[in-house]
Write an enzyme that holds these catalytic residues in place. Structure first.
Site, PDB file in Angstrom:
ATOM      1  N   ASP A  14     -26.535 -43.848  32.790  1.00  0.00           N
ATOM      2  CA  ASP A  14     -25.777 -42.849  33.546  1.00  0.00           C
ATOM      3  C   ASP A  14     -24.823 -43.544  34.515  1.00  0.00           C
ATOM      4  O   ASP A  14     -24.993 -44.711  34.851  1.00  0.00           O
ATOM      5  CB  ASP A  14     -26.722 -41.931  34.318  1.00  0.00           C
ATOM      6  CG  ASP A  14     -26.114 -40.569  34.612  1.00  0.00           C
ATOM      7  OD1 ASP A  14     -24.948 -40.338  34.218  1.00  0.00           O
ATOM      8  OD2 ASP A  14     -26.784 -39.731  35.238  1.00  0.00           O
ATOM      9  N   GLY A  15     -23.819 -42.786  34.950  1.00  0.00           N
ATOM     10  CA  GLY A  15     -22.856 -43.282  35.919  1.00  0.00           C
ATOM     11  C   GLY A  15     -22.606 -42.249  36.996  1.00  0.00           C
ATOM     12  O   GLY A  15     -22.902 -41.064  36.825  1.00  0.00           O
ATOM     13  N   GLU A  49     -20.439 -44.761  33.527  1.00  0.00           N
ATOM     14  CA  GLU A  49     -21.172 -44.453  32.298  1.00  0.00           C
ATOM     15  C   GLU A  49     -21.027 -45.589  31.286  1.00  0.00           C
ATOM     16  O   GLU A  49     -22.008 -46.019  30.659  1.00  0.00           O
ATOM     17  CB  GLU A  49     -20.636 -43.153  31.688  1.00  0.00           C
ATOM     18  CG  GLU A  49     -20.738 -41.915  32.566  1.00  0.00           C
ATOM     19  CD  GLU A  49     -22.056 -41.192  32.439  1.00  0.00           C
ATOM     20  OE1 GLU A  49     -22.929 -41.688  31.703  1.00  0.00           O
ATOM     21  OE2 GLU A  49     -22.205 -40.134  33.084  1.00  0.00           O
ATOM     22  N   ASP A  72     -25.671 -38.425  29.073  1.00  0.00           N
ATOM     23  CA  ASP A  72     -25.165 -37.078  29.320  1.00  0.00           C
ATOM     24  C   ASP A  72     -23.644 -37.023  29.303  1.00  0.00           C
ATOM     25  O   ASP A  72     -23.045 -36.013  29.681  1.00  0.00           O
ATOM     26  CB  ASP A  72     -25.716 -36.502  30.629  1.00  0.00           C
ATOM     27  CG  ASP A  72     -25.311 -37.304  31.861  1.00  0.00           C
ATOM     28  OD1 ASP A  72     -24.397 -38.149  31.754  1.00  0.00           O
ATOM     29  OD2 ASP A  72     -25.906 -37.075  32.935  1.00  0.00           O
ATOM     30  N   HIS A 126     -28.804 -33.237  34.750  1.00  0.00           N
ATOM     31  CA  HIS A 126     -29.391 -32.410  35.806  1.00  0.00           C
ATOM     32  C   HIS A 126     -30.178 -31.232  35.235  1.00  0.00           C
ATOM     33  O   HIS A 126     -30.156 -30.119  35.759  1.00  0.00           O
ATOM     34  CB  HIS A 126     -28.303 -31.895  36.747  1.00  0.00           C
ATOM     35  CG  HIS A 126     -27.390 -32.954  37.266  1.00  0.00           C
ATOM     36  ND1 HIS A 126     -27.801 -33.925  38.161  1.00  0.00           N
ATOM     37  CD2 HIS A 126     -26.088 -33.234  36.987  1.00  0.00           C
ATOM     38  CE1 HIS A 126     -26.787 -34.741  38.415  1.00  0.00           C
ATOM     39  NE2 HIS A 126     -25.736 -34.347  37.715  1.00  0.00           N
ATOM     40  N   ASP A 136     -29.896 -41.145  36.718  1.00  0.00           N
ATOM     41  CA  ASP A 136     -28.949 -40.463  37.603  1.00  0.00           C
ATOM     42  C   ASP A 136     -29.198 -40.821  39.061  1.00  0.00           C
ATOM     43  O   ASP A 136     -28.263 -41.101  39.820  1.00  0.00           O
ATOM     44  CB  ASP A 136     -29.058 -38.949  37.401  1.00  0.00           C
ATOM     45  CG  ASP A 136     -28.159 -38.177  38.355  1.00  0.00           C
ATOM     46  OD1 ASP A 136     -26.939 -38.164  38.145  1.00  0.00           O
ATOM     47  OD2 ASP A 136     -28.694 -37.587  39.320  1.00  0.00           O
TER      48      ASP A 136
END
Length: 331
Positions: A14-15, A49, A72, A126, A136
């Protein structure tokens, strides 16, 4: 008895970016003993990301197990599984002939995937997915650390890996040995030689004016697409082509230019006005609704004049169209 080769490494990447662009972080997470994060004082969500996936690939390069990446970001997944083949064929150019964004990282990802069995799976952000939530939190924490001018705790990494990180410049990944450069990590000579696989394996290329519905629904991808479209509006090729203007500007479009004049789409097309080499600098992108993006940007002319603009883009179906723009002179 199952061998180690039957075990798949499952990791989330994730980023995060505060302001997008702004203080940015990246992270990947497998479990409490295998995770890493990092970031920069200025970067974008997409750069975070991409850096997370690249670092994960390099950290696990020596491992013979298949790698399954939970992500995501449709932008990242589509870049690797759909668009990269066309970009490479065109010399790392997009469908409109412009250079691919974050091209050095893309090249490094392509090389890091060579000889690997890697699959991607999109997960909704989320939404309570355990690994995604862990990644995240780490990425966001890294971004906040850089916002406070401090380095985040990097984490334990993957056992036996070389700590390559993501480099000081988010647009230029480090070499596999930890130095700067764009060379990706190759697998060790003793590792299994497997074939790279990605799912879904689609080779269609992105269109300058539209995206598939899944990619358009992705927050970072939509924002980056809008920036590309705004830049396209500053080219003679688009401004002097009524068909392209019609695709980019909504029928209700209005503009208040820095001189205070109001324009309609028809008036702009009839005027045949050249942008005159205007350069666009992104100030901020902000999602106002699922299908609405506000882009704040600075225009710099060849004679040093500058102005600040706000553009509102709205998605209808698979197309993004600008519905309003206003500019104000600086200085």
């Amino acid at each position: 008895m199952a061998s180690s080769l039957d075990v798949t490494i499952i990791a989330a990447a994730d980023g995060s970016a505060l302001g997008n662009p702004g203080p940015a972080g990246w992270a990947w997470y497998i479990d409490e003993s295998r995770w890493r994060c990092g970031g920069w004082t200025r970067g974008t969500n997409n750069q975070g990301e991409l850096a997370a996936v690249l670092d994960l690939l390099r950290q696990t390069a020596h491992s013979p197990e298949p790698l399954h990446i939970l992500c995501d970001s449709q932008y990242v997944i589509n870049s690797v599984t759909k668009w990269m083949v066309g970009w490479k064929r065109k010399g790392w150019k997009k469908a409109d002939g412009k250079p691919v964004l974050n091209v050095e990282v893309m090249k490094a990802l392509d090389e890091a995937m060579t000889g690997r069995e890697v699959t991607f799976e999109w997960v909704k952000g989320h939404a309570g997915h355990e690994l995604n939530e862990k990644a995240d939190v780490l990425a966001n924490g890294a971004a906040k650390a850089h916002a406070s001018r401090r380095e985040p705790e990097a984490g334990p990494g993957f056992p036996g890996a070389q700590a390559v990180g993501a480099g000081d410049d988010p647009a230029v990944p480090p070499a596999a040995d930890g130095g700067t450069g764009s060379a990706g990590a190759r697998r060790s000579s003793g590792s299994a030689d497997t074939t790279t696989t990605t799912k879904p394996a689609v080779t269609s290329e992105p269109d300058l004016f539209s995206m598939d519905s899944d990619a358009a629904a992705s927050h970072p991808a939509a924002e980056e697409l809008v920036v590309d479209l705004e830049r396209a509006l500053l080219t003679d090729a688009v401004r002097r082509d009524r068909r392209k203007l019609t695709r980019l500007l909504d029928v209700r479009w209005r503009q208040v230019d820095p001189a205070g004049r109001t324009w309609t789409r028809r008036e702009l097309g009839d005027a045949d006005v050249s942008p005159g080499g205007v350069e666009l600098e992104v100030v901020e992108t902000r999602r106002l609704a699922d299908d609405v993006v506000l882009l704040l940007w600075r225009a710099s002319g060849p004679r040093g004049a500058s102005s600040v603009h706000s553009s509102i883009w709205q998605r209808t179906g698979d197309d993004w169209k600008q519905i309003y723009q206003q500019g104000t002179r600086e200085g």
